[in-house]
Design a protein around this motif. Structure first.
Motif, PDB file in Angstrom:
ATOM      1  N   HIS A  81       0.828  -1.228   0.000  1.00  0.00           N
ATOM      2  CA  HIS A  81       0.000   0.000   0.000  1.00  0.00           C
ATOM      3  C   HIS A  81       0.855   1.269   0.000  1.00  0.00           C
ATOM      4  O   HIS A  81       0.503   2.256   0.638  1.00  0.00           O
ATOM      5  CB  HIS A  81      -0.968   0.000   1.190  1.00  0.00           C
ATOM      6  N   GLN A 124     -12.457  -9.571   4.332  1.00  0.00           N
ATOM      7  CA  GLN A 124     -11.164  -8.896   4.435  1.00  0.00           C
ATOM      8  C   GLN A 124     -11.374  -7.407   4.717  1.00  0.00           C
ATOM      9  O   GLN A 124     -12.332  -6.797   4.243  1.00  0.00           O
ATOM     10  CB  GLN A 124     -10.402  -9.036   3.116  1.00  0.00           C
ATOM     11  N   ALA A 126     -11.333  -3.638   4.295  1.00  0.00           N
ATOM     12  CA  ALA A 126     -11.387  -2.805   3.088  1.00  0.00           C
ATOM     13  C   ALA A 126     -11.716  -1.377   3.506  1.00  0.00           C
ATOM     14  O   ALA A 126     -12.696  -1.141   4.206  1.00  0.00           O
ATOM     15  CB  ALA A 126     -12.434  -3.342   2.124  1.00  0.00           C
ATOM     16  N   GLN A 158      -7.613   2.658   0.254  1.00  0.00           N
ATOM     17  CA  GLN A 158      -6.466   2.372   1.128  1.00  0.00           C
ATOM     18  C   GLN A 158      -6.110   0.885   1.103  1.00  0.00           C
ATOM     19  O   GLN A 158      -5.059   0.484   1.594  1.00  0.00           O
ATOM     20  CB  GLN A 158      -6.777   2.807   2.563  1.00  0.00           C
ATOM     21  N   THR A 159      -7.024   0.081   0.550  1.00  0.00           N
ATOM     22  CA  THR A 159      -6.793  -1.351   0.358  1.00  0.00           C
ATOM     23  C   THR A 159      -7.200  -1.668  -1.077  1.00  0.00           C
ATOM     24  O   THR A 159      -7.805  -0.828  -1.756  1.00  0.00           O
ATOM     25  CB  THR A 159      -7.642  -2.179   1.345  1.00  0.00           C
ATOM     26  N   ARG A 161      -9.210  -4.474  -2.635  1.00  0.00           N
ATOM     27  CA  ARG A 161     -10.065  -5.660  -2.758  1.00  0.00           C
ATOM     28  C   ARG A 161     -10.795  -5.659  -4.106  1.00  0.00           C
ATOM     29  O   ARG A 161     -10.989  -4.603  -4.709  1.00  0.00           O
ATOM     30  CB  ARG A 161     -11.088  -5.719  -1.624  1.00  0.00           C
ATOM     31  N   GLN A 164     -13.676  -3.169  -5.008  1.00  0.00           N
ATOM     32  CA  GLN A 164     -13.825  -2.478  -3.721  1.00  0.00           C
ATOM     33  C   GLN A 164     -14.629  -1.185  -3.827  1.00  0.00           C
ATOM     34  O   GLN A 164     -15.564  -0.965  -3.041  1.00  0.00           O
ATOM     35  CB  GLN A 164     -12.443  -2.167  -3.122  1.00  0.00           C
TER      36      GLN A 164
END
Length: 238
Positions: A81, A124, A126, A158-159, A161, A164
């Motif tokens: 990240h 997860q 997210a 910020q993630t 997935r 997302q």
């Protein structure tokens, strides 16, 4: 077709991926013949290495490495990240101000590709930050509403997935316009009836990262395509 190159040096090349183009060949889309990776390879006359991906209907910055070592180093930055990403989206309704969507997402398995994968994995983490840039109310009805309201938002995942941003905005009840999977069918239909641009209004606007060889800050920005520009005119946005 010629891809728009946004950045190129001895190690990296970035393109402005058109909406509707797959990143690379997939056996799930056997009938497709045009892919960003192969088109860019033919355009440059050399092998390119994919580092990250964009959903097929999403346009914008897509980064490739020109050698395996750079691909490995950049992939590590994405995994840790360290790459800052920003997106633009047009969403249903008035999504006011700014905020953070911290909503875990279940791993989405493909019916064929993930046939034997475990179905019971925990959701997860997210996280997506957002900021509203513009809003508009149009006089035509959409679904059960007498008028149609839209917001232009900047999104900072910020993630990373699967889907997302599309899933997070659906979670907020502000789905992205033109999203056939997570969107609002009535809103999408009303939008297309009045504005001839039919696409997912999600654009990978920028990437910020440290160049893995030169150790310099790099910022790559993708301009908006014609459909985005027409929609801005339609809404009266600058």
């Amino acid at each position: 077709m010629e891809l728009e190159i946004l950045y190129q040096d001895d190690d990296l090349v970035a393109i402005n991926k058109p909406a509707g183009m797959l990143v690379h060949r997939s056996w799930l889309d056997k009938h497709e013949t045009v892919f960003a990776m192969q088109t860019l390879r033919d355009q440059l006359g050399q092998h390119v290495f994919p580092i990250h991906r964009l959903d097929r209907p999403t346009s914008g910055v897509l980064l490739f490495a020109l050698n395996s070592e750079t691909a490995r180093l950049m992939s590590e930055q994405f995994e840790q990240h360290q790459v800052k990403k920003s997106y633009l989206a047009i969403v249903r309704g008035y999504l006011n101000g700014e905020g953070r969507i911290d909503y875990p997402l279940k791993i989405q398995l493909d019916k064929i590709a993930d046939k034997f994968a475990s179905q019971s994995k925990e959701p997860q983490q997210a996280i997506t930050d957002y900021c509203c840039l513009k809003q508009v109310e149009m006089s035509y009805p959409a679904g059960k509403h007498q008028t149609a309201r839209y917001s232009l938002v900047e999104l900072y995942p910020q993630t990373g997935r699967k889907h997302q941003l599309r899933r997070h905005l659906k979670h907020l009840f502000h789905p992205i316009i033109g999203d056939s999977r997570y969107g609002d069918l009535h809103q999408n239909r009303a939008f297309v009836e009045h504005n001839p641009c039919s696409r997912l209004f999600l654009h990978s606007q920028s990437l910020h990262f440290i160049h893995p060889k030169k150790m310099q800050k790099i910022e790559i920005i993708a301009p908006l395509d014609e459909q985005w520009q027409k929609t801005f005119q339609f809404f009266g946005w600058e």
